[in-house]
Design a protein around this motif. Structure first.
Motif, PDB file in Angstrom:
ATOM      1  N   GLY A 135      66.981   6.467  12.354  1.00 26.59           N
ATOM      2  CA  GLY A 135      66.872   7.282  11.154  1.00 26.59           C
ATOM      3  C   GLY A 135      67.574   6.676   9.962  1.00 26.59           C
ATOM      4  N   TYR A 164      63.690  11.437  14.259  1.00 24.99           N
ATOM      5  CA  TYR A 164      64.898  10.616  14.144  1.00 24.99           C
ATOM      6  C   TYR A 164      65.968  11.087  15.133  1.00 24.99           C
ATOM      7  N   HIS A 170      64.622  15.704  12.990  1.00 28.59           N
ATOM      8  CA  HIS A 170      65.313  15.366  14.230  1.00 28.59           C
ATOM      9  C   HIS A 170      64.388  15.594  15.419  1.00 28.59           C
TER      10      HIS A 170
END
Length: 248
Positions: A135, A164, A170
């Motif tokens: 990320g 990420y 996420h």
């Protein structure tokens, strides 16, 4: 005389660094330039500056720095170009060029498919592939990773998403919110060059968050890794460099 410097991030792990050196030594066997060497951004030697200087001492009249990085981020957009600028100031008469990261190349597809098939991926609509990278806050990183996901999705004609490890979107939130409710199996492919702290973190998080689903509904694959087609990708980047710029 042309020179190429292949740059890895570098690691405290001797094994990790040795994997890179072994792989890039094979890349250099193609002999696409009279002078070829490698360096590390941090945590290992030679440094970027040392690798560039060694090429110039050997007679290089132009140097191309190739970041062996899967995606853009601070290192590719800021840190490495800054190191190049410092070397350029030391050797103002020697053009030092900069190549692109590996990005969203279609040649990643065989590497990703290898990792999926190792874990029993059947290529059905009930299975999801979830690519996971570390990320970055840079828009370029998201664009590259999103495009790579699109490339794999189009090739398979099947569901493929991305997330990420350390930023939004996420990957755990994607799993929690929708993915586990929609698919019988989710295959998670860490998009890293080798196993290490990041892949260990993914495995730990998955076991903590989904202890029942792990190994059954959630399948953790090996990282993308140093697939043989990366040699071709790296060489292609080396042949099409540009002037380095430092992202502001």
């Amino acid at each position: 005389m042309e020179a190429i410097v292949y740059i890895s991030h570098g690691s405290r792990s001797k094994v990790w660094n040795e994997q890179f050196v072994s792989f890039i030594t094979e890349t250099m066997e193609e002999n696409i330039a009279p002078i070829q060497t490698y360096g590390f951004f941090e945590l290992a030697t030679p440094s970027i500056g040392e690798a560039i200087e060694s090429c110039i001492r050997k007679g290089a009249t132009t140097v191309t720095v190739v970041p062996v990085l899967l995606l853009s981020g601070n290192h590719a957009l800021i840190d490495i170009p800054t190191e190049i600028a410092e070397s350029q100031a030391r050797f103002p008469t020697i053009p030092i060029m900069y190549a692109n990261v590996l990005g969203s190349d279609r040649l990643f597809i065989p590497a990703i498919m290898d990792k999926l098939q190792e874990k029993g991926y059947q290529e059905t609509q009930n299975e999801l592939v979830l690519l996971v990278a570390h990320g970055s806050g840079h828009e370029e990183t998201a664009q590259e990773f999103s495009q790579l996901t699109k490339v794999v999705r189009e090739e398979l004609g099947l569901p493929v998403e991305w997330g990420y490890l350390s930023r939004e979107p996420h990957y755990l939130k994607k799993l929690e919110m929708t993915l586990l409710h929609e698919y019988q199996k989710v295959y998670i492919v860490p998009h890293f060059l080798s196993k290490g702290g990041f892949t260990d973190k993914i495995e730990r998080q998955l076991h903590e968050s989904f202890p029942i689903e792990m190994g059954n509904q959630i399948i953790l694959c090996n990282p993308t890794g140093y697939h043989e087609l990366l040699h071709t990708m790296i060489q292609e980047r080396a042949r099409t460099p540009k002037k380095p710029t430092i992202k502001q």
